[in-house]
Design a protein around this motif. Structure first.
Motif, mmCIF file in Angstrom:
data_model
loop_
_atom_site.group_PDB
_atom_site.id
_atom_site.type_symbol
_atom_site.label_atom_id
_atom_site.label_comp_id
_atom_site.label_asym_id
_atom_site.label_seq_id
_atom_site.Cartn_x
_atom_site.Cartn_y
_atom_site.Cartn_z
ATOM 1 N N TRP A 147 0.863 -1.196 0.000
ATOM 2 C CA TRP A 147 0.000 0.000 0.000
ATOM 3 C C TRP A 147 0.890 1.234 0.000
ATOM 4 C CZ3 TRP A 147 0.085 4.075 3.418
ATOM 5 C CH2 TRP A 147 -0.947 5.026 3.289
ATOM 6 N N VAL A 148 0.513 2.246 -0.743
ATOM 7 C CA VAL A 148 1.316 3.464 -0.792
ATOM 8 C C VAL A 148 0.393 4.685 -0.785
ATOM 9 C CG1 VAL A 148 1.569 3.270 -3.309
ATOM 10 C CG2 VAL A 148 3.229 4.591 -2.041
ATOM 11 N N GLU A 149 0.852 5.734 -0.132
ATOM 12 C CA GLU A 149 0.008 6.914 0.091
ATOM 13 C C GLU A 149 -0.071 7.778 -1.179
ATOM 14 O OE1 GLU A 149 -0.003 9.085 4.101
ATOM 15 O OE2 GLU A 149 1.053 10.434 2.754
ATOM 16 N N GLU A 150 -1.071 7.499 -1.998
ATOM 17 C CA GLU A 150 -1.277 8.275 -3.227
ATOM 18 C C GLU A 150 -2.731 8.732 -3.292
ATOM 19 O OE1 GLU A 150 2.023 6.619 -6.302
ATOM 20 O OE2 GLU A 150 0.124 5.575 -6.369
ATOM 21 N N GLY A 151 -3.145 9.232 -4.449
ATOM 22 C CA GLY A 151 -4.503 9.757 -4.560
ATOM 23 C C GLY A 151 -5.205 9.313 -5.827
ATOM 24 N N GLN A 152 -6.458 9.704 -5.900
ATOM 25 C CA GLN A 152 -7.308 9.368 -7.044
ATOM 26 C C GLN A 152 -8.336 10.485 -7.181
ATOM 27 O OE1 GLN A 152 -7.415 6.494 -9.248
ATOM 28 N NE2 GLN A 152 -8.872 7.881 -10.220
ATOM 29 N N VAL A 153 -8.447 11.026 -8.387
ATOM 30 C CA VAL A 153 -9.422 12.097 -8.606
ATOM 31 C C VAL A 153 -10.310 11.716 -9.785
ATOM 32 C CG1 VAL A 153 -7.993 13.493 -10.214
ATOM 33 C CG2 VAL A 153 -9.628 14.643 -8.723
ATOM 34 N N ASN A 154 -11.547 12.186 -9.771
ATOM 35 C CA ASN A 154 -12.381 12.040 -10.957
ATOM 36 C C ASN A 154 -12.011 13.203 -11.882
ATOM 37 O OD1 ASN A 154 -14.426 12.378 -12.908
ATOM 38 N ND2 ASN A 154 -15.845 11.198 -11.654
ATOM 39 N N ASN A 155 -11.231 12.885 -12.929
ATOM 40 C CA ASN A 155 -10.665 13.939 -13.772
ATOM 41 C C ASN A 155 -11.703 14.673 -14.610
ATOM 42 O OD1 ASN A 155 -9.941 11.042 -14.577
ATOM 43 N ND2 ASN A 155 -10.238 12.059 -16.567
ATOM 44 N N ARG A 156 -12.861 14.019 -14.817
ATOM 45 C CA ARG A 156 -13.905 14.742 -15.580
ATOM 46 C C ARG A 156 -14.518 15.842 -14.714
ATOM 47 N NH1 ARG A 156 -16.738 9.686 -18.733
ATOM 48 N NH2 ARG A 156 -14.818 8.912 -19.660
ATOM 49 N N CYS A 157 -14.736 15.536 -13.418
ATOM 50 C CA CYS A 157 -15.215 16.604 -12.507
ATOM 51 C C CYS A 157 -14.148 17.695 -12.402
ATOM 52 C CB CYS A 157 -15.440 16.097 -11.092
ATOM 53 S SG CYS A 157 -16.492 14.699 -10.919
ATOM 54 N N LEU A 158 -12.878 17.272 -12.356
ATOM 55 C CA LEU A 158 -11.784 18.254 -12.247
ATOM 56 C C LEU A 158 -11.818 19.204 -13.438
ATOM 57 C CD1 LEU A 158 -9.068 18.985 -10.691
ATOM 58 C CD2 LEU A 158 -7.932 17.621 -12.451
ATOM 59 N N HIS A 159 -11.992 18.637 -14.627
ATOM 60 C CA HIS A 159 -12.035 19.470 -15.832
ATOM 61 C C HIS A 159 -13.252 20.393 -15.798
ATOM 62 C CE1 HIS A 159 -12.567 20.056 -20.355
ATOM 63 N NE2 HIS A 159 -11.449 20.669 -20.050
ATOM 64 N N ASP A 160 -14.435 19.834 -15.433
ATOM 65 C CA ASP A 160 -15.649 20.664 -15.323
ATOM 66 C C ASP A 160 -15.408 21.835 -14.361
ATOM 67 O OD1 ASP A 160 -17.069 18.949 -16.971
ATOM 68 O OD2 ASP A 160 -18.045 17.874 -15.323
ATOM 69 N N ALA A 161 -14.784 21.524 -13.228
ATOM 70 C CA ALA A 161 -14.570 22.557 -12.208
ATOM 71 C C ALA A 161 -13.602 23.626 -12.711
ATOM 72 C CB ALA A 161 -14.038 21.920 -10.924
ATOM 73 N N LEU A 162 -12.559 23.197 -13.409
ATOM 74 C CA LEU A 162 -11.589 24.184 -13.909
ATOM 75 C C LEU A 162 -12.206 25.094 -14.970
ATOM 76 C CD1 LEU A 162 -8.384 21.976 -13.914
ATOM 77 C CD2 LEU A 162 -8.645 24.147 -12.708
ATOM 78 N N VAL A 163 -13.041 24.508 -15.835
ATOM 79 C CA VAL A 163 -13.709 25.325 -16.863
ATOM 80 C C VAL A 163 -14.642 26.333 -16.176
ATOM 81 C CG1 VAL A 163 -15.311 25.279 -18.830
ATOM 82 C CG2 VAL A 163 -13.548 23.505 -18.626
ATOM 83 N N ALA A 164 -15.399 25.830 -15.192
ATOM 84 C CA ALA A 164 -16.335 26.720 -14.471
ATOM 85 C C ALA A 164 -15.573 27.818 -13.728
ATOM 86 C CB ALA A 164 -17.186 25.904 -13.497
ATOM 87 N N ALA A 165 -14.427 27.462 -13.140
ATOM 88 C CA ALA A 165 -13.642 28.453 -12.392
ATOM 89 C C ALA A 165 -13.069 29.511 -13.330
ATOM 90 C CB ALA A 165 -12.518 27.756 -11.623
ATOM 91 N N SER A 166 -12.571 29.084 -14.488
ATOM 92 C CA SER A 166 -12.038 30.066 -15.458
ATOM 93 C C SER A 166 -13.125 31.072 -15.811
ATOM 94 C CB SER A 166 -11.590 29.376 -16.761
ATOM 95 O OG SER A 166 -10.446 28.614 -16.555
ATOM 96 N N ARG A 167 -14.319 30.528 -16.069
ATOM 97 C CA ARG A 167 -15.446 31.396 -16.456
ATOM 98 C C ARG A 167 -15.802 32.338 -15.300
ATOM 99 N NH1 ARG A 167 -18.819 27.591 -18.234
ATOM 100 N NH2 ARG A 167 -18.297 27.755 -20.429
ATOM 101 N N GLU A 168 -15.893 31.765 -14.099
ATOM 102 C CA GLU A 168 -16.256 32.540 -12.907
ATOM 103 C C GLU A 168 -15.254 33.680 -12.654
ATOM 104 O OE1 GLU A 168 -18.895 32.221 -10.978
ATOM 105 O OE2 GLU A 168 -18.195 33.730 -9.520
ATOM 106 N N LEU A 169 -13.960 33.393 -12.940
ATOM 107 C CA LEU A 169 -12.919 34.395 -12.670
ATOM 108 C C LEU A 169 -12.767 35.392 -13.826
ATOM 109 C CD1 LEU A 169 -10.250 32.034 -11.025
ATOM 110 C CD2 LEU A 169 -11.696 33.716 -9.865
#
Ligand code: GLY
Length: 370
Positions: A147-169
């Motif tokens: 076992w090793v201390e790493e991570g896992q992200v849902n990259n589609r949500c990540l992309h959605d969030a980044l697009v929304a943040a760019s627009r918001e900013l």
């Protein structure tokens, strides 16, 4: 009417391009910034990844790239928290860790263990009888588990969030393919698209596997090509496995929250050919089911292919152009673009704002005369 003149144009609408926009606009809210890109390309890259945040399982050398990825992993929780706040989009992130069953790494087991020990990477070895308790759905013959201390992200949500943040900013988002540039020998003046020309003081090229084509339009040669990966997502209950599984060219990535498990992936030199082969997908599922047997009968939600942008030396290409005074690159993130996103965004925004303390020579566009 929308103006076609900006302070900065970022070419590339994936997680790399949008994360640079996010960081720049957080640092300098007054910037007039545009993110330009064909959203279809993101389907083959940012949205095609499995979202593993795995510097330890993916790297076997303690070089500058490894350091960069390791730092990026450590930045993830705060990055996602900040991003969710600005974008109001939920991003599923888990830092529960990854596992490597002995059966899936076999002769690499000792090397992996030695690397984790040498680099002070948080890890544990779970003996076989422990594994049965902790991971009852794993195949009985998996052996011990690392076992090793790493991570896992849902990259589609990540992309959605980044697009929304760019627009918001306040970024201007332009869905357009760049087909050429307005430039002289030392400066880029503008980009040419089907919807017209756009001009800026500075440009960032963040177009993944399409970067060498755009470099060619600028009269420079970037040795970078796509490495195709075929993969699929299977409907399996979340409780079957809380960790990402790594094996030799095989992985099982839990997307959580009822989204099933992503199984990947091939490494193919096949240009931009997006074809997904049923027999290849069935082969991936069969390999993954050797580790997690319930995958064999699981419904396939979808299968797809993605393109990893691989520079000749497999290092990212990040920094200021050696040829054009107002051009910057962030591409070549190869197998770890999602992982590198937060650190890359800091690195590139600091490069653009002139505050970067220590550029990494191994990542410099100058190594290819770009
Ligand atoms: N990072 C996993 C892959 O590129 O397939």
């Amino acid at each position: 009417m929308q103006s076609n003149r900006f302070d900065i144009i970022i070419i590339g609408a994936g997680v790399i391009g949008h994360s640079i926009a996010f960081r720049l606009l957080r640092a300098e809210p007054g910037l007039k910034l545009a993110v330009l890109g064909d959203p279809v390309n993101s389907l083959m890259a940012s949205r095609a990844a499995a979202g593993m945040l795995a510097p330890y399982c993916e790297c076997d050398r303690a070089d500058r790239f490894f350091d960069f990825c390791r730092t990026s992993l450590s930045l993830y929780p705060a990055f996602v928290q900040e991003l969710q706040k600005i974008s109001r989009v939920k991003v599923t992130l888990s830092m529960a860790g990854s596992i490597m069953p002995y059966k899936s790494v076999e002769d690499q087991w000792e090397n992996r263990l030695a690397f984790f020990r040498d680099q002070n990477i948080p890890h544990e070895v779970w003996p076989e009888n422990d594994v049965r308790q902790r991971l009852p759905y794993l195949a009985a013959d998996c052996g011990p588990v690392l076992w090793v201390e790493e991570g896992q992200v849902n990259n589609r949500c990540l992309h959605d969030a980044l697009v929304a943040a760019s627009r918001e900013l306040g970024a201007c988002l332009i869905d357009a393919d760049v087909t050429g540039f307005v430039h002289d020998t030392t400066q880029v003046g503008g980009v040419v698209t089907a919807s017209g020309e756009y001009f800026a003081d500075r440009f960032v090229l963040a177009t993944g596997s399409w970067s060498s084509q755009l470099a060619e339009a600028l009269g420079v040669s970037l040795p970078l090509k796509p490495v195709k990966g075929q993969m699929c997502r299977l409907q399996v209950e979340d409780n079957r496995l809380p960790y990402t599984v790594h094996g030799f060219l095989t992985y099982i990535a839990p997307w959580r929250e009822g989204n099933g498990f992503v199984v990947g992936s091939t490494m193919e030199d096949d240009g931009f050919n997006p074809v997904v082969q049923e027999e290849v997908i069935q082969g991936l599922i069969a390999d993954a089911a050797e580790i997690l047997p319930c995958l064999a009968e699981a419904p396939v939600i979808e299968s797809w292919s993605g393109l990893r942008p691989a520079a000749a030396d497999r290092m990212p290409v990040m920094g200021k152009s050696a040829r054009y005074a107002n051009l910057f690159y962030s591409t070549g993130h190869y197998r770890n673009g999602i992982l590198q996103t937060p650190h890359q965004a800091d690195y590139m925004s600091a490069t653009l704002l002139g505050t970067l303390k220590e550029p990494v020579p191994e990542f410099s566009p100058a190594r290819y005369g770009l």
